[in-house]
Design an enzyme around this catalytic site. Structure first.
Site, short mmCIF file in Angstrom:
data_model
loop_
_atom_site.label_atom_id
_atom_site.label_comp_id
_atom_site.label_asym_id
_atom_site.label_seq_id
_atom_site.Cartn_x
_atom_site.Cartn_y
_atom_site.Cartn_z
N ASP A 150 0.84 -1.20 0.00
CA ASP A 150 0.00 0.00 0.00
C ASP A 150 0.88 1.25 0.00
OD1 ASP A 150 0.88 -0.19 2.61
OD2 ASP A 150 -1.12 -0.01 3.53
N SER A 151 2.22 1.05 0.04
CA SER A 151 3.15 2.17 -0.16
C SER A 151 2.93 2.80 -1.53
CB SER A 151 4.61 1.68 -0.03
OG SER A 151 4.83 0.55 -0.85
N ASP A 160 -1.18 -6.06 -0.34
CA ASP A 160 -1.51 -5.50 0.99
C ASP A 160 -3.01 -5.28 1.14
OD1 ASP A 160 0.70 -5.21 2.59
OD2 ASP A 160 1.20 -3.20 1.87
N LYS A 194 -1.21 -9.54 2.65
CA LYS A 194 -0.45 -9.13 3.84
C LYS A 194 -1.29 -8.17 4.64
CE LYS A 194 3.30 -6.21 3.61
NZ LYS A 194 2.82 -5.04 4.37
N GLU A 241 -1.26 -5.67 8.41
CA GLU A 241 -0.43 -5.09 9.47
C GLU A 241 -1.05 -5.32 10.84
OE1 GLU A 241 0.29 -0.91 8.70
OE2 GLU A 241 1.11 -1.31 6.71
N GLU A 244 9.25 -4.52 10.22
CA GLU A 244 9.63 -3.19 9.73
C GLU A 244 10.15 -2.35 10.88
OE1 GLU A 244 6.81 -1.26 7.15
OE2 GLU A 244 7.99 0.58 7.07
#
Ligand code: KIV
Length: 261
Positions: free
Chosen positions: A55-56, A94, A123, A125, A193
């Protein structure tokens, strides 16, 4: 010990990734982000292990200040393009901010993203209780999940900025517990991270699944980088932990200037 020869192994699967420890394979698992069809085609022809549609993309492609603005629809659009360009790679997408805030939302959005994009895994978080339960559920219905702890950019405001995690005892214990809970829930790998280097090493040693680090030192089983940082595609300098292999921002700018003369 099975040796994964990057020259002969093309598309990895979760059975191979799940058991990939750097200590046994003598090399790191390598993951790069990708957001578009043509770059995905190029990466498909390399020996890269894993592709992440992070999602970056909100930051580096769409110019958002935070990944928080990225929606599930946006992730589907970009993930479809990347998966189309890299059929021979294990591709992970993501789940964006808010899309897994409850079990109902998480299931619905995961199924939509997984089914419509054709990626091999998702993925997400964090490792709060509701996320652990969701991961168990997703793996049970056949959606492989990669975990992500430490600095989790979707929670930047809640975490209080971007910084290295796991420096004090309390945060160390919390992160180790989170990593173990993610493994127990069924994650096939975990991104660490900005996790303090010695803690990243400890987590890597304690888990049977691979850890994939970013800004977390050299001891993780794998490394992930944002491709735009590695190639210095952006105007700003990449973060300190990333040593760019080119400065394509300047190179492309110069080429355009030369063309315009
Ligand atoms: O969104 C992303 O690119 C990521 C990586 C930095 C791990 O989550």
């Amino acid at each position: 010990m099975t040796y994964l020869d990057p020259k002969t192994i093309n598309k990895l699967n979760t059975r191979q990734i799940r058991t990939f420890k750097k200590s046994a394979h003598n090399r790191s698992l390598q993951m790069l982000t990708c957001y578009d069809y043509q770059s995905a085609q190029m990466l498909n022809e390399t020996t890269l292990d894993l592709i992440l549609i992070g999602d970056s993309l909100g930051n580096v492609v769409l110019g958002y200040d935070y990944t928080i603005e990225v929606s599930t629809e946006t992730m589907i659009l970009f993930s479809k393009a990347v998966k189309k360009g890299s059929p021979d790679k294990f591709v992970i997408a993501d789940l964006p901010f808010g899309s897994y805030a409850s079990m109902e939302l998480g299931l619905a959005n995961s199924i939509k993203l997984f089914q419509q994009s054709g990626v091999e895994a998702l993925k997400l978080e964090g490792a709060y209780d509701h996320e652990i339960i969701l991961i168990e559920r997703l793996t049970q219905i056949g959606i492989p999940v990669m975990g992500h702890i430490g600095l989790t950019p979707q929670s930047v405001h809640e975490q209080g900025g971007y910084f290295t995690h796991g420096k004090d005892e309390k945060s160390k214990t919390k992160l180790l517990k989170e990593a173990q809970a993610l493994e127990a829930a069924g994650c096939f790998a975990i991104v660490l991270e900005f996790v303090e280097e010695s803690l990243a090493k400890l987590i890597t040693e304690k888990l049977t699944i691979p850890t994939i680090g970013i800004g977390s030192g050299i001891h993780t089983d794998g490394q992930v980088l944002v491709i735009n940082d590695l190639l210095h595609l952006g105007k700003k300098d990449p973060p300190k932990f990333c040593k760019p292999i080119a400065n394509l921002y300047q190179t492309k700018k110069q080429l355009i200037e030369d063309y315009l003369k």
